[in-house]
Scaffold this active site. Structure first.
Site, mmCIF file in Angstrom:
data_model
loop_
_atom_site.group_PDB
_atom_site.id
_atom_site.type_symbol
_atom_site.label_atom_id
_atom_site.label_comp_id
_atom_site.label_asym_id
_atom_site.label_seq_id
_atom_site.Cartn_x
_atom_site.Cartn_y
_atom_site.Cartn_z
ATOM 1 N N ASP A 211 -6.636 -8.849 -0.717
ATOM 2 C CA ASP A 211 -7.936 -8.427 -0.196
ATOM 3 C C ASP A 211 -8.749 -9.643 0.252
ATOM 4 O OD1 ASP A 211 -9.854 -6.108 -0.054
ATOM 5 O OD2 ASP A 211 -11.019 -7.336 -1.439
ATOM 6 N N GLU A 273 -5.143 -9.399 4.101
ATOM 7 C CA GLU A 273 -6.189 -8.817 4.942
ATOM 8 C C GLU A 273 -6.985 -9.998 5.491
ATOM 9 O OE1 GLU A 273 -10.010 -5.808 4.596
ATOM 10 O OE2 GLU A 273 -9.716 -7.403 3.171
#
Ligand code: NOJ
Ligand code: MG
Length: 529
Positions: A211, A273
């Site tokens: 993330d 990401e």
């Protein structure tokens, strides 16, 4: 289990399993609820593994299921090495991984290194003035009484990226105030991540989705940003994480550290990401000693228009060309509007989404499907009372947030939960007219979106025409394109215009809608050999 890395030199290594894998993103809250509380859970996922095998995916990406007060639905982690009781327990996780593997499905999980929950024991201790304070970014405020935030950074979710703590200092949070950012200069923060990686790798996970992979290292000195130079990719906020000054060596150091741990376990993968401004900066993360793969949001941000889609494909291929990593392809995820709706919704949106599914699955590289897109689910326009995304709250209601793409999966039967829950409620309300979207109603219907996906995934896996990673473009009429996979010879043609065009020569393997022997109708894609 951990393996040593001493392959005999000279042995031709088979390509890693993930190079052309189809990942299926399970938004854990919304997939299947086994205990009737209206929230999806690990047992729910386990009970649906047969479906995932039938669908034909290679791997799962599970969104966070760790201990969390759920201020950002699990992206606020209070204990990264345990399962939140809402989702199950470690035994349920172990059962899920073991059974997924029996079904031939790998399991990757989210890793949230940029921030913790404000309920993490470290942050609680930091607020009490303990040495854990050094693991976050606390700063005195500006102004005579320190009443102004230390700099002008805004949160990705809206409002300032700083919240004042009771002792008068401010702490940094690029997302919600309940998600304080970690200080990656701190050696305890680094050591703890290593523990977390090993904890889950030892439990058998096949990799991680990282993330905010671009955001961990902050610009030294936390300077004010010139709003004029900060590109605004989404919403109305300046995103400090997209400022070039974040792309400093320190963030790459963290990725190298992660990779060193992950590489000690066979057949593992990491996907980041990465929201950065340029392809050149993107490519810096995808390296033999950093991330294996990077999410590519270009298709998820592109209109249904052949020229734009072709450009997005070319740019995506160029972005990773020098990295040696395969491209990745995403049409939707839990942060963006579902593409059926983005393409216009209704029959039009569905027709276009079917066509784009064949484009996505014909491309070389890695595919990420988001749960429900194989059913053709639209975004849901939820009533105000149902909205839960912190973005809605932190923008003062200006933005509706991401709940509309997170409505639970309809499995069978009728409302209110269409088999999603063993109870009679779901954490977001499901539209009462979703009976035609259920897995049950689509499985036996050869014309359903689900049947198209099943068929396409099977063809993609078994037909040699999909071999090779290079593609070449053909001349095509306006509003259309056709490319060919150079290795295997598969041809994929797309018509986004409003008139039929001649079908390229070849035998039709699969089409997203009715085709005749000579025509490719509007808003249709076809695979040929
Ligand atoms: C990206 C995740 O995809 C999103 O859902 C989350 O809100 C932010 N990172 C913060 O963790
Ligand atoms: Mg549940």
């Amino acid at each position: 289990m951990e393996t040593a890395h001493d392959e005999p030199s000279g042995a031709a290594a088979a390509p890693p399993w993930w190079r052309d894998a189809v990942f299926y993103q399970v938004y854990v809250r919304s997939f299947a609820d086994s205990d009737g509380d209206g929230v999806g859970d690990l047992e729910g996922i386990r009970s649906r593994l047969g479906y995932l095998e039938l669908l034909g995916v290679d791997a799962l990406w599970l969104t966070p299921f760790f201990t969390s007060p759920m201020a950002d639905h699990g992206y606020d982690v209070a204990d990264p090495r345990d399962v939140d009781p809402l989702f199950g327990d470690l035994a349920a996780f172990d059962r899920l991984v073991a059974e997924a593997h029996e079904h031939g499905i790998r399991v990757t999980i989210d890793l949230v290194p940029n921030h913790t929950s404000d309920q993490h024991p470290w942050f609680a201790a930091a607020l009490r003035g303990g040495p854990e304070r050094a693991r976050y970014h606390f700063r005195p405020g500006r102004g005579a009484g320190g009443e102004l935030p230390p700099n002008n950074w805004t949160s990705v979710f809206g409002g300032p990226a700083w919240t004042r703590s009771p002792d008068g200092e401010w702490y940094l949070h690029l997302f919600a105030p309940q998600q304080p950012d970690l200080n990656w200069d701190d050696s305890d923060v680094r050591a703890d991540l290593v523990r977390t990686l090993r904890f889950w790798l030892d439990r058998g996970v096949d990799g991680f989705r990282v993330d905010v992979a671009h955001g961990m290292a902050k610009a030294p000195g936390l300077p004010d940003l010139d709003p004029a130079v900060v590109p605004v990719l989404t919403g109305a906020h300046a995103h400090p994480v997209e400022d070039p000054r974040f792309d400093n060596d320190e963030v790459h150091d963290i990725h190298r550290m992660i990779r060193q741990v992950v590489d000690r376990y066979a057949d593992t993968v990491t996907v980041g990401e990465i929201w950065v401004q340029t392809d050149e900066r993107f490519a810096r993360y995808v390296r033999p000693d950093e991330l294996h793969l990077g999410f590519n949001f270009k298709l998820a941000l592109t209109a249904f228009d052949a020229d734009s889609v072709r450009r997005a494909i070319d740019n995506s291929l160029a972005a990773v060309a020098a990295t040696g990593a395969p491209p990745t392809w995403t049409l939707s995820n839990h942060d963006v509007e579902r593409h059926v709706t983005r393409y216009g919704g209704g029959e039009t949106g569905t027709r276009r989404a079917r066509a784009m599914a064949l484009v996505q699955l014909a491309l070389p590289g890695v595919v990420f499907l988001y749960n429900g897109e194989e059913l053709g689910l639209p975004n849901v326009d939820l009533p105000d009372w149902a909205l839960q995304d912190p973005i809605h709250e932190h923008t003062g209601g200006r933005e509706r947030g991401r709940d509309g793409c997170r409505v639970p999966m309809p499995w069978e039967g009728g409302g209110p939960t269409f088999g999603f829950s063993t109870g009679d409620r779901s954490w977001l309300p499901m539209p009462s007219d979703w009976a035609s979207f259920t897995v049950e109603s689509q499985l036996e219907d050869p014309g359903s979106v689900l049947s198209l996906y099943r068929h396409a995934l099977e063809v993609r896996k078994t037909v040699e025409a999909f071999d090779g990673e290079e593609l070449e473009w053909y001349g095509a009429p306006p509003g259309c394109f056709a490319f060919r996979r150079k290795g295997g010879g598969l041809i994929c043609a797309l018509n986004t215009s409003d008139a039929p065009v001649p079908l390229p020569p070849g035998e039709v393997l699969l089409a997203s809608g009715p085709v005749t022997s000579s025509d490719l109708p509007p808003e249709t894609a076809v695979w040929l050999v």
